[in-house]
Scaffold this motif. Structure first.
Motif, PDB file in Angstrom:
ATOM      1  N   VAL A  53       0.839  -1.202   0.000  1.00 38.72           N
ATOM      2  CA  VAL A  53       0.000   0.000   0.000  1.00 38.72           C
ATOM      3  C   VAL A  53       0.872   1.250   0.000  1.00 38.72           C
ATOM      4  O   VAL A  53       1.629   1.486   0.958  1.00 38.72           O
ATOM      5  CB  VAL A  53      -0.932   0.013   1.227  1.00 38.72           C
ATOM      6  N   THR A  54       0.769   2.028  -1.084  1.00 39.49           N
ATOM      7  CA  THR A  54       1.461   3.321  -1.144  1.00 39.49           C
ATOM      8  C   THR A  54       0.443   4.462  -1.276  1.00 39.49           C
ATOM      9  O   THR A  54       0.789   5.612  -1.021  1.00 39.49           O
ATOM     10  CB  THR A  54       2.441   3.381  -2.336  1.00 39.49           C
ATOM     11  N   ASP A  55      -0.753   4.157  -1.671  1.00 37.05           N
ATOM     12  CA  ASP A  55      -1.817   5.161  -1.829  1.00 37.05           C
ATOM     13  C   ASP A  55      -2.033   5.917  -0.513  1.00 37.05           C
ATOM     14  O   ASP A  55      -2.217   5.302   0.543  1.00 37.05           O
ATOM     15  CB  ASP A  55      -3.101   4.428  -2.242  1.00 37.05           C
ATOM     16  N   ARG A  58      -5.415   5.257   1.487  1.00 40.48           N
ATOM     17  CA  ARG A  58      -5.494   3.915   2.096  1.00 40.48           C
ATOM     18  C   ARG A  58      -4.505   3.770   3.249  1.00 40.48           C
ATOM     19  O   ARG A  58      -4.807   3.138   4.256  1.00 40.48           O
ATOM     20  CB  ARG A  58      -5.251   2.836   1.038  1.00 40.48           C
ATOM     21  N   LEU A 173      -8.840  -2.359   1.877  1.00 41.30           N
ATOM     22  CA  LEU A 173      -7.948  -2.902   0.844  1.00 41.30           C
ATOM     23  C   LEU A 173      -8.663  -3.826  -0.139  1.00 41.30           C
ATOM     24  O   LEU A 173      -8.045  -4.346  -1.069  1.00 41.30           O
ATOM     25  CB  LEU A 173      -6.788  -3.657   1.510  1.00 41.30           C
TER      26      LEU A 173
END
Lengths: 215, 215
Positions: A53-55, A58, A173
């Protein structure tokens, strides 16, 4: 090049020394996951998945769940507490760990990458043999991921407290909760500063039993 | 000296290539456990223990429990079965793994060292967050032990099926069952022959999800 013993002795939980301003190259993450995949799994089923997860939104949502888990952890003392240490050095170390864990909780949304390793097949309420088989089929890969990260100048820390809110995290997610179990949440960032040293550990004779318990 | 990536890529399950005639030096085992102790644990509690079994009778008793677990595993199919592979190569690999696992079951009593890693605090019937915390506080150390062993020319294999009979195994080893949970059983021996190669694994894109499941 890091040799094997140094790798194993110095892959420490990094909570403060995470570079919150520098992105982590996708290639490095892929290399770490490719190495993680070489870990063993029951029946060689390789039922693991890595949600990377890089967003920003999120990460913020996961960090919020993590902080709620953290509050519960510190207020309710869900897990077994450490024995009251007689040794002032041990108490000081424990205070440093708690302060650094709080720092991580406060800054988790800023960590550039959050990795959520998963395994297909839930063990809610299961027997120990099933738990040991399932967790034994994903946690070695998680640790290999972290060791591979260490060898690349990345810092990581093993965390589980977002799992108090695992179902909401699955929603964030898109993880199919009924089939896929989250096993941990690993913040990943470039390490700030140089090197890491082995940690203080219990004496070997306290943890090794020859041939029988207490032997 | 083994470099980090080679270590992670080539620490394979060794079931046939275990030297059943050569004892393992106690110093090597202690080095591996000392490195294992550098793994992380929840709250740095270090609740792990390693029961190192070289006594012939106790190894025989554990091997008998293991074989009973193995029979149950193969006849009842307790754990999730691997998907029926369309690929003949995958089927052949699976047959090789099963044959080698059977070989290990047949010869386990002959393996010079059986290590039973444990953690204080049971999770029978527990929630996933508690399971993940407890297993996450011992399985990284188990994997570090195996990686350290690999770096010393020792072969190991991760097994869990003796846990079908965990209570009897606790009796064999004098482990206080109500407080201490066994997490695995690791046969250890000198590796026969040279080197190990990385294993065949699922394509990276099958196991990595960017930002969201399926992403």
């Amino acid at each position: 090049m890091t040799d094997a013993d140094t790798l194993l002795a110095t892959t420490r939980a990094v909570r403060r020394r995470l570079d919150l301003t520098r992105p982590v190259e996708r290639r490095l993450l892929e290399e770490c996951i490719a190495l993680a995949q070489q870990a063993p799994s029951g029946g060689n089923r390789q039922g693991w998945s890595f949600v990377v997860v890089t967003d920003r939104d999120r990460r913020a949502a996961l960090a919020e769940l993590y902080r709620r888990g953290w509050e519960r952890y510190v207020t309710e003392g869900i897990f077994e507490r450490p024995a009251r240490a007689a040794d002032p050095g041990a108490r000081a170390r424990q205070r440093r760990i708690t302060a650094s864990a709080r720092y991580l909780a406060d800054h988790l949304h800023e960590v550039p990458v959050l990795v959520v390793p998963c395994i297909t097949g839930r063990t809610d309420g299961g027997d120990v043999v099933v738990q040991a088989s399932q967790f034994g089929s994903v946690l070695p890969a998680v640790w290999s991921f972290m060791l591979a990260a260490r060898a690349r100048g990345l810092g990581t820390a093993w965390t589980t407290i977002h799992l108090f809110h695992e179902r909401e995290a699955a929603g964030v997610l898109g993880i199919p909760f009924d089939e896929v179990m989250q096993a941990a949440l690993i913040p990943v960032a470039h390490l700030v500063g140089e090197g890491l040293r082995p940690g203080h550990r219990r004496p070997l004779e306290d943890v090794v039993h020859w041939d029988r318990w207490g032997g």
